[in-house]
Design an enzyme around this catalytic site. Structure first.
Site, mmCIF file in Angstrom:
data_model
loop_
_atom_site.group_PDB
_atom_site.id
_atom_site.type_symbol
_atom_site.label_atom_id
_atom_site.label_comp_id
_atom_site.label_asym_id
_atom_site.label_seq_id
_atom_site.Cartn_x
_atom_site.Cartn_y
_atom_site.Cartn_z
ATOM 1 N N ASP A 131 0.858 -1.187 0.000
ATOM 2 C CA ASP A 131 0.000 0.000 0.000
ATOM 3 C C ASP A 131 0.899 1.244 0.000
ATOM 4 O O ASP A 131 2.130 1.152 -0.136
ATOM 5 C CB ASP A 131 -1.036 -0.045 1.142
ATOM 6 C CG ASP A 131 -0.479 0.378 2.499
ATOM 7 O OD1 ASP A 131 0.750 0.609 2.619
ATOM 8 O OD2 ASP A 131 -1.275 0.481 3.451
ATOM 9 N N HIS A 132 0.268 2.395 0.184
ATOM 10 C CA HIS A 132 0.995 3.665 0.120
ATOM 11 C C HIS A 132 1.958 3.874 1.283
ATOM 12 O O HIS A 132 2.778 4.784 1.253
ATOM 13 C CB HIS A 132 -0.018 4.821 0.073
ATOM 14 C CG HIS A 132 -1.004 4.760 1.206
ATOM 15 N ND1 HIS A 132 -2.039 3.853 1.224
ATOM 16 C CD2 HIS A 132 -1.089 5.455 2.357
ATOM 17 C CE1 HIS A 132 -2.731 4.011 2.348
ATOM 18 N NE2 HIS A 132 -2.168 4.967 3.054
ATOM 19 N N CYS A 166 2.927 -2.837 4.102
ATOM 20 C CA CYS A 166 2.124 -1.639 4.345
ATOM 21 C C CYS A 166 2.919 -0.796 5.338
ATOM 22 O O CYS A 166 4.103 -1.058 5.554
ATOM 23 C CB CYS A 166 0.720 -2.001 4.826
ATOM 24 S SG CYS A 166 0.628 -2.786 6.445
ATOM 25 N N GLY A 167 2.292 0.194 5.943
ATOM 26 C CA GLY A 167 3.043 1.076 6.832
ATOM 27 C C GLY A 167 3.737 0.318 7.953
ATOM 28 O O GLY A 167 4.911 0.533 8.241
ATOM 29 N N THR A 168 2.974 -0.549 8.595
ATOM 30 C CA THR A 168 3.531 -1.342 9.698
ATOM 31 C C THR A 168 3.772 -2.796 9.315
ATOM 32 O O THR A 168 4.449 -3.514 10.061
ATOM 33 C CB THR A 168 2.545 -1.358 10.879
ATOM 34 O OG1 THR A 168 1.296 -1.885 10.394
ATOM 35 C CG2 THR A 168 2.338 0.051 11.441
ATOM 36 N N GLY A 169 3.166 -3.237 8.242
ATOM 37 C CA GLY A 169 3.157 -4.666 7.896
ATOM 38 C C GLY A 169 2.033 -5.414 8.601
ATOM 39 O O GLY A 169 1.732 -6.558 8.261
ATOM 40 N N ILE A 170 1.410 -4.744 9.575
ATOM 41 C CA ILE A 170 0.406 -5.439 10.399
ATOM 42 C C ILE A 170 -0.895 -5.652 9.617
ATOM 43 O O ILE A 170 -1.385 -6.781 9.497
ATOM 44 C CB ILE A 170 0.137 -4.664 11.706
ATOM 45 C CG1 ILE A 170 1.404 -4.603 12.559
ATOM 46 C CG2 ILE A 170 -0.996 -5.330 12.486
ATOM 47 C CD1 ILE A 170 1.305 -3.683 13.783
ATOM 48 N N GLY A 171 -1.457 -4.560 9.087
ATOM 49 C CA GLY A 171 -2.754 -4.684 8.411
ATOM 50 C C GLY A 171 -2.704 -5.623 7.223
ATOM 51 O O GLY A 171 -3.607 -6.446 7.022
ATOM 52 N N HIS A 182 10.379 -23.022 10.780
ATOM 53 C CA HIS A 182 9.350 -23.596 11.642
ATOM 54 C C HIS A 182 7.933 -23.439 11.092
ATOM 55 O O HIS A 182 7.101 -24.315 11.305
ATOM 56 C CB HIS A 182 9.410 -22.939 13.037
ATOM 57 C CG HIS A 182 10.581 -23.404 13.842
ATOM 58 N ND1 HIS A 182 10.723 -23.134 15.187
ATOM 59 C CD2 HIS A 182 11.692 -24.121 13.488
ATOM 60 C CE1 HIS A 182 11.853 -23.676 15.642
ATOM 61 N NE2 HIS A 182 12.472 -24.268 14.616
ATOM 62 N N ARG A 206 8.200 -32.312 13.469
ATOM 63 C CA ARG A 206 7.176 -31.793 14.388
ATOM 64 C C ARG A 206 6.621 -30.452 13.901
ATOM 65 O O ARG A 206 5.477 -30.109 14.194
ATOM 66 C CB ARG A 206 7.732 -31.668 15.801
ATOM 67 C CG ARG A 206 8.821 -30.637 15.978
ATOM 68 C CD ARG A 206 9.378 -30.659 17.400
ATOM 69 N NE ARG A 206 10.347 -29.598 17.631
ATOM 70 C CZ ARG A 206 11.623 -29.649 17.256
ATOM 71 N NH1 ARG A 206 12.090 -30.705 16.612
ATOM 72 N NH2 ARG A 206 12.439 -28.647 17.513
ATOM 73 N N HIS A 207 7.435 -29.744 13.111
ATOM 74 C CA HIS A 207 6.959 -28.454 12.593
ATOM 75 C C HIS A 207 5.908 -28.656 11.506
ATOM 76 O O HIS A 207 4.993 -27.846 11.360
ATOM 77 C CB HIS A 207 8.139 -27.620 12.091
ATOM 78 C CG HIS A 207 9.120 -27.348 13.188
ATOM 79 N ND1 HIS A 207 8.822 -26.533 14.257
ATOM 80 C CD2 HIS A 207 10.361 -27.843 13.409
ATOM 81 C CE1 HIS A 207 9.850 -26.521 15.092
ATOM 82 N NE2 HIS A 207 10.796 -27.301 14.598
HETATM 83 C C1 RB5 Z 1 -2.123 3.227 6.029
HETATM 84 O O1 RB5 Z 1 -2.122 4.544 6.462
HETATM 85 C C2 RB5 Z 1 -1.695 2.314 7.164
HETATM 86 O O2 RB5 Z 1 -2.726 2.172 8.062
HETATM 87 C C3 RB5 Z 1 -1.265 0.981 6.607
HETATM 88 O O3 RB5 Z 1 -0.210 1.151 5.730
HETATM 89 C C4 RB5 Z 1 -0.788 -0.050 7.631
HETATM 90 O O4 RB5 Z 1 0.185 0.482 8.460
HETATM 91 C C5 RB5 Z 1 -1.843 -0.764 8.353
HETATM 92 O O5 RB5 Z 1 -1.613 -1.716 9.102
#
Ligand code: RB5
Length: 145
Positions: A8-9, A65-70, A98, A132-133
């Site tokens: 994403d951006h 993405c910004g954090t990789g989380i979303g 693993h 096991r993995h």
């Molecule tokens: C976009 O602004 C931001 O929310 C997205 O890149 C990401 O960090 C979400 O997890």
């Protein structure tokens, strides 16, 4: 090897570096964008990359993405995807050894303790341990049903 990559951006510059690094390693990259900072929704980019991967012909995927989380949460909602979000080189190695992760995620706004290229190399150079993995990975996949 062939990879599908999307972002994403929040991770335009990082993803560009990742694509370059993969290509330098001789990996064929199918880059789905986005290459500019026009906002897009990370679940849409995760879906694009994962559906491409699941259609076949790819060895792994990278989503950012910004954090990789979303984008990693989104990818992991899609059946057949195991997307790792490593914190460092050790975790990137374990993601393959693993978890046999078929996707790896990074955050363009995250300060990692080691270069992302080294984390990618760790993931790519590692081998799934099986044993096991494999049993545990099978149990992850059973959670989808
Ligand atoms: C976009 O602004 C931001 O929310 C997205 O890149 C990401 O960090 C979400 O997890």
């Amino acid at each position: 090897m062939k990879a599908v990559v999307a972002n994403d951006h929040g991770a335009v510059a990082l993803t560009k570096e990742i694509v370059g690094h993969l290509q330098d390693r001789g990996i064929e990259v199918d880059y789905l964008g986005i290459a500019n900072e026009e906002p897009v929704d990370y679940p849409d980019m995760a879906r694009l990359a994962c559906e491409k991967y699941l259609a076949g012909g790819y060895d792994f995927g990278v989503v950012c993405c910004g954090t990789g989380i979303g984008i990693s949460i989104s990818a992991n909602k899609i059946h057949g995807i195991r997307c790792a979000l490593p914190q460092n080189v050790f975790a990137a190695t374990m993601a393959k050894e693993h978890n046999n992760a078929n996707f790896i995620a990074f955050g363009g706004r995250i300060e990692y303790p080691q270069p992302v290229s080294e984390m990618l190399d760790a993931y790519l150079d590692a081998q799934f341990c099986g044993g096991r993995h494999q049993r545990r990975v099978d149990k992850i996949m059973e959670l989808e049903s």
